[in-house]
Design a protein around this motif. Structure first.
Motif, PDB file in Angstrom:
ATOM      1  N   GLN A 284      -1.218 -38.850 -28.711  1.00 58.21           N
ATOM      2  CA  GLN A 284      -2.227 -39.745 -28.150  1.00 58.21           C
ATOM      3  C   GLN A 284      -2.023 -39.933 -26.649  1.00 58.21           C
ATOM      4  OE1 GLN A 284      -4.563 -40.066 -29.941  1.00 58.21           O
ATOM      5  NE2 GLN A 284      -4.127 -40.632 -32.034  1.00 58.21           N
ATOM      6  N   ASP A 285      -0.771 -40.069 -26.217  1.00 59.97           N
ATOM      7  CA  ASP A 285      -0.499 -40.184 -24.782  1.00 59.97           C
ATOM      8  C   ASP A 285      -0.879 -38.902 -24.055  1.00 59.97           C
ATOM      9  OD1 ASP A 285       0.490 -42.707 -25.237  1.00 59.97           O
ATOM     10  OD2 ASP A 285       2.607 -42.149 -25.073  1.00 59.97           O
ATOM     11  N   GLY A 286      -0.549 -37.759 -24.656  1.00 63.59           N
ATOM     12  CA  GLY A 286      -0.888 -36.474 -24.051  1.00 63.59           C
ATOM     13  C   GLY A 286      -2.381 -36.242 -23.995  1.00 63.59           C
ATOM     14  N   LYS A 287      -3.086 -36.752 -24.981  1.00 60.06           N
ATOM     15  CA  LYS A 287      -4.550 -36.613 -25.007  1.00 60.06           C
ATOM     16  C   LYS A 287      -5.172 -37.303 -23.788  1.00 60.06           C
ATOM     17  CE  LYS A 287      -6.429 -37.580 -28.957  1.00 60.06           C
ATOM     18  NZ  LYS A 287      -7.055 -38.317 -30.103  1.00 60.06           N
ATOM     19  N   ILE A 288      -4.715 -38.497 -23.502  1.00 60.70           N
ATOM     20  CA  ILE A 288      -5.239 -39.236 -22.348  1.00 60.70           C
ATOM     21  C   ILE A 288      -4.887 -38.515 -21.054  1.00 60.70           C
ATOM     22  CG2 ILE A 288      -5.046 -41.404 -21.064  1.00 60.70           C
ATOM     23  CD1 ILE A 288      -4.493 -42.784 -23.786  1.00 60.70           C
ATOM     24  N   PHE A 289      -3.640 -38.083 -20.942  1.00 62.37           N
ATOM     25  CA  PHE A 289      -3.172 -37.403 -19.737  1.00 62.37           C
ATOM     26  C   PHE A 289      -3.980 -36.128 -19.466  1.00 62.37           C
ATOM     27  CE2 PHE A 289      -0.427 -34.129 -17.825  1.00 62.37           C
ATOM     28  CZ  PHE A 289      -0.055 -34.751 -16.644  1.00 62.37           C
TER      29      PHE A 289
END
Length: 366
Positions: A284-289
Motif C-alpha cells: 500500500q505504501d509502494g502503491k502511493i509512492f
C-alpha cells in the motif's frame, strides 16, 4: 493406408499459444530488482520457512494422503465461516483452474473470460476442447462489460471467469456490479472468481466470493499462496465454494497431491499474521509512492487494487522493458495477456521502487 499416431491427436491441442511465466533473474554481478512477477516484496513468511525446514527432515516419507490439515487451517483463517469440505487445495492456483475445467468442461462447451486477463483461463480451457468466448474489458478503464457477457451466454456456456483484482490491469469488480451480475446469470453456470490478489484490495466496495458462497451461489473463490504469503516457489493454491460443488470437484483430487513441504509452509504462512500485515502495508505504501511518481513523470497508469500497476510506457513495450533491464529493473510486457503495448510493474520494497523511478527519470531526461 495405415494411419500415424497423429490420427488420434486431439485437434484442439494443435500447437498454439501457451502460457509463459515471467523470466527469472539472470546471472549477473549487477543488482537486479525483479518487478515482473508480482512476487512478495518482503520474501516469504519466516514462520513458513521454519515449518518448511522442519518438514524437509521427512521428505523420504509420503506426505499426507489428503489435504485435510491444510483445509482445517483454512477454516480457522476464514473464522469458521466455511467448513473444511468447502475448500479444495492444489499445486498452485493455476492447477485449481485446470481441476475445475477438467471437472466441468466437455468438448464443445463454452467458457467466457474477459481479456486482458490471466492467460490460463483460455489456454487451459483449450485443453478440454472448450469454445472460448472473449468479452473484452472496456478499453478506457478495464471495467467489466457485464451486458456483453450476459449477451454472450448460450445453452453451451458452462463457466464464466471473473477476476478481482484482475491480472494484469489491477482493476476490480465493484460489489453492486458483481451482485447484479450473479442475480442475472442462469443457475446452471459456474462462476470462477479469481481473487488471488484480494488482500491488497482496499476499495470500500471491493468484495470477495465469500458472501456469495455463503448464500449458495454457484461461485468459486480462487486463491493462491504465491503473493501475500510469499510461497510462489512452493506452488500451492486453494479455492472455496459450496459443499456440493467442492465435493463434486474433489472426486478428481489426487491422493498425496501436495508435498509435505508445501502443506507445512502453507499452514505456517496462514499463522504469520504479522508478516501478512507487513506485506500489505509495504504494498500500500509502494502503491502511493509509485502512483505519485508516474503522475509527476507524465506516465499513464491505471489505479490498482493489486500489488502491481499496468502502465502505458513512454517507449514501445519491448524497448521500454529492455531499457529498464539495462538499469537493473525487470518489468513485464503484457501483450500475451491481451493488453498490447502495455507493461505490468510489480510494487516492490522501497529500494526497488526507488530504483524503478530512477530508471524512469533516465528515460524522460535522456
Amino acid at each position: 493406408m495405415e494411419k500415424g499416431i497423429e490420427s488420434i491427436f486431439k485437434p484442439y491441442l494443435e500447437p498454439k499459444e501457451v502460457y509463459k511465466g515471467g523470466k527469472n533473474i539472470p546471472a549477473s554481478t549487477k543488482k537486479i530488482y525483479k518487478l515482473s512477477s508480482n512476487e512478495n516484496p518482503l520474501g516469504q513468511s519466516p514462520k513458513a520457512t521454519e515449518a518448511l525446514i522442519k518438514a524437509a527432515q521427512n521428505i523420504a516419507l509420503y506426505p499426507d494422503q489428503t489435504d485435510i490439515r491444510l483445509r482445517e487451517a483454512l477454516v480457522l483463517d476464514f473464522d469458521h465461516k466455511l467448513a473444511a469440505d468447502q475448500f479444495i487445495t492444489g499445486n498452485s492456483g493455476s492447477e485449481i483452474i485446470d481441476m475445475i475445467l477438467r471437472a466441468f468442461i466437455n468438448e464443445g462447451d463454452e467458457v467466457i473470460f474477459s481479456n486482458p486477463c490471466f492467460l490460463p483461463y483460455s489456454v487451459f480451457s483449450r485443453w478440454y476442447g472448450a469454445k472460448q468466448i472473449d468479452v473484452r474489458l472496456k478499453d478506457f478503464d478495464y471495467s467489466l462489460d457485464v451486458e456483453g457477457i450476459l449477451n454472450a451466454i448460450t445453452e453451451r456456456t458452462k463457466i464464466i471467469f471473473l477476476t478481482g483484482p484482475n491480472n494484469p490491469t489491477g482493476t476490480y469488480i465493484p460489489k453492486a456490479v458483481l451482485e447484479d451480475f450473479l442475480a442475472r446469470i442462469p443457475k446452471n453456470i459456474l462462476v470462477v472468481y479469481d481473487e488471488v490478489y484480494r488482500q491488497f484490495a482496499d476499495a470500500e466496495d471491493y468484495v470477495t466470493a465469500l458472501p456469495y458462497v455463503m448464500q449458495g451461489y454457484n461461485i468459486v473463490g480462487l486463491n493462491s499462496f504465491s503473493k501475500t504469503y510469499g510461497l510462489a516457489g512452493q506452488r500451492i493454491g486453494y479455492c472455496y465454494t459450496t459443499a456440493k460443488i467442492a465435493n463434486y470437484i474433489r472426486q478428481i483430487h489426487k491422493p498425496f497431491l501436495l508435498p509435505i513441504t508445501s502443506i507445512e509452509a502453507a499452514i505456517g504462512a496462514l499463522n504469520d499474521k504479522e508478516f501478512i500485515a507487513n506485506t500489505v502495508k509495504t504494498v500500500q505504501d509502494g502503491k502511493i509512492f509509485l502512483a505519485d511518481a508516474f503522475a509527476s513523470l507524465g506516465i499513464k497508469y491505471w489505479p490498482t487494487q493489486a500489488n502491481f500497476f499496468i502502465i502505458d510506457p513512454p517507449l514501445p513495450e519491448m524497448e521500454f522493458t529492455d531499457f529498464l533491464m539495462a538499469q537493473g529493473v525487470m518489468v513485464r510486457p503484457v501483450s500475451q495477456f491481451g493488453a498490447p503495448g502495455k507493461v505490468r510493474i510489480s510494487i516492490g520494497d522501497q529500494e526497488a521502487n526507488e530504483a524503478l523511478v530512477q530508471a524512469l527519470v533516465k528515460i524522460k531526461t535522456r
